[in-house]
Design a protein around this motif. Sequence first.
Motif, PDB file in Angstrom:
ATOM      1  N   ASN A 377     -12.426  -2.954  31.380  1.00  0.00           N
ATOM      2  CA  ASN A 377     -12.278  -3.878  30.251  1.00  0.00           C
ATOM      3  C   ASN A 377     -13.596  -4.610  29.943  1.00  0.00           C
ATOM      4  OD1 ASN A 377      -9.639  -3.047  30.177  1.00  0.00           O
ATOM      5  ND2 ASN A 377      -8.811  -4.883  31.149  1.00  0.00           N
ATOM      6  N   TYR A 378     -14.670  -3.812  29.948  1.00  0.00           N
ATOM      7  CA  TYR A 378     -16.025  -4.265  29.589  1.00  0.00           C
ATOM      8  C   TYR A 378     -16.688  -5.135  30.656  1.00  0.00           C
ATOM      9  CZ  TYR A 378     -14.330  -2.608  25.099  1.00  0.00           C
ATOM     10  OH  TYR A 378     -13.785  -1.826  24.106  1.00  0.00           O
ATOM     11  N   LYS A 379     -16.063  -5.272  31.824  1.00  0.00           N
ATOM     12  CA  LYS A 379     -16.652  -6.071  32.904  1.00  0.00           C
ATOM     13  C   LYS A 379     -17.145  -5.140  34.006  1.00  0.00           C
ATOM     14  CE  LYS A 379     -13.735 -10.092  31.993  1.00  0.00           C
ATOM     15  NZ  LYS A 379     -12.619 -10.928  32.488  1.00  0.00           N
ATOM     16  N   LEU A 380     -18.385  -5.374  34.423  1.00  0.00           N
ATOM     17  CA  LEU A 380     -19.026  -4.500  35.421  1.00  0.00           C
ATOM     18  C   LEU A 380     -18.346  -4.633  36.782  1.00  0.00           C
ATOM     19  CD1 LEU A 380     -21.498  -2.574  35.584  1.00  0.00           C
ATOM     20  CD2 LEU A 380     -22.794  -4.513  36.442  1.00  0.00           C
ATOM     21  N   ILE A 381     -18.103  -3.476  37.422  1.00  0.00           N
ATOM     22  CA  ILE A 381     -17.513  -3.447  38.763  1.00  0.00           C
ATOM     23  C   ILE A 381     -18.470  -2.699  39.682  1.00  0.00           C
ATOM     24  CG2 ILE A 381     -15.544  -2.702  40.159  1.00  0.00           C
ATOM     25  CD1 ILE A 381     -14.755  -4.743  38.039  1.00  0.00           C
ATOM     26  N   ASN A 382     -18.857  -3.323  40.795  1.00  0.00           N
ATOM     27  CA  ASN A 382     -19.715  -2.611  41.754  1.00  0.00           C
ATOM     28  C   ASN A 382     -19.196  -2.662  43.187  1.00  0.00           C
ATOM     29  OD1 ASN A 382     -20.387  -5.254  42.367  1.00  0.00           O
ATOM     30  ND2 ASN A 382     -22.291  -5.185  41.177  1.00  0.00           N
TER      31      ASN A 382
END
Length: 414
Positions: A377-382
């Motif tokens: 949902n457009y949020k970076l996940i690392n």
Amino acid sequence: MKKNIIEELKSRNLIIQISNKKNILKYIKKKNISIYCGFDPTYKSLHIGHLIPILTLKRFQNYGYKIIILIGKFTTLIGDPSFQNKKRKKYNKNKINKFSKNIIKQIKKIIPNKIKIIKNNKWFKNMKINFFLKNLCNHFIVNKMLNKKTIKNKNILNKKGINFKELSYPILQSYDFLYLFNKKKTIIQIGGSDQWGNIISGINLINKINKKKSFGITLPLIINKNGKKYSKSDKNTIWLDDKKTTPYEFYQFWLNIENNKVYDYLKQLTWIKIKKIKNIIKNKNIKKLKKILAKKITKIVHGKKNIKNIKYVINFYFNKKKNITIKKLKKIFNFKIPKIKLKNNIKKLKNILLLLKISKTKSQANKLIHYSSIKINYKLINNINYKIKKKDKYFNKFTIIQKGKKNFFLIKWI
């Protein structure tokens, strides 16, 4: 003065090789002749590598010529040895019938009018062995056949060499041309540049048996970023089947081609007049040119309706204001886009990437997440151990997964 079809093809950089250039210009004045191209049903879908021959046939049709699509139902059982570097798959008649129906449907979508479809099992199923040996094989010298570049290439890559069944392929394909020449007044065969040897064999056979002229034209191949032609075994092949490559993915492919290919593809794959293409090139930047190209080709293959849907999806995904509503999400999920339905108990991001076919292994999924290539949902996940939470579901129903800047996938939770 109106161009003839050969001049038209030349102006669009569509001719790689042409046999007997002087005489072909005399023969094409006769509008009662026909032109053919063969397609072996070795898979359930055609790919973008087939677009140039299909659209070239359509160009001949636009000039008033009869066109024939030859479906190689019989020759598929044999297999073209040209540049073969992998173990050949075996095909049964049921698969070949199914694949034939699929590719005929795809071709008819691009060329809907006045197209003749012929299957070569029509004449081969009743061919007598003495006819094959005496009337056909007698005209082929084995030494010459083995010295062809396409055959030698296989012998280098495969130490087992080539069997006689495969060696008979160019003989059978040559007879296809002879049969169509005699029965359908077919004097021109077209094909990809890798088919030159097979086409010439057919021309020679017609000359030896009928003492008459026929012609061949080879066309450019669509080359991938590795410098190889697209094939059904290529992992990144762009298919004409909208279930294997969605219209959205198809459109995006053309938006992301190399800059130096845009001009040629506008000439080879669209109906835009050359003069207009030159003006477009002068007055448009490369991004706009790619949009024109993507729109034109996608419309040809997938129709006008899908263009409208693709524009809606692009505006939705790339809208900076992110005005996301349940109505919009439901609407785009009904379009032919990369999407999937998943059960709510599937939570691990790495597993979801596998199910979406964004990655092929968990190790690859971990790398994509670790190197900040994945957004939810457009949020970076690392975090490689990330699990989907309730907050990651729009309206408790949808999630947008993004790989890189341009690849979007929509999940509907059930």
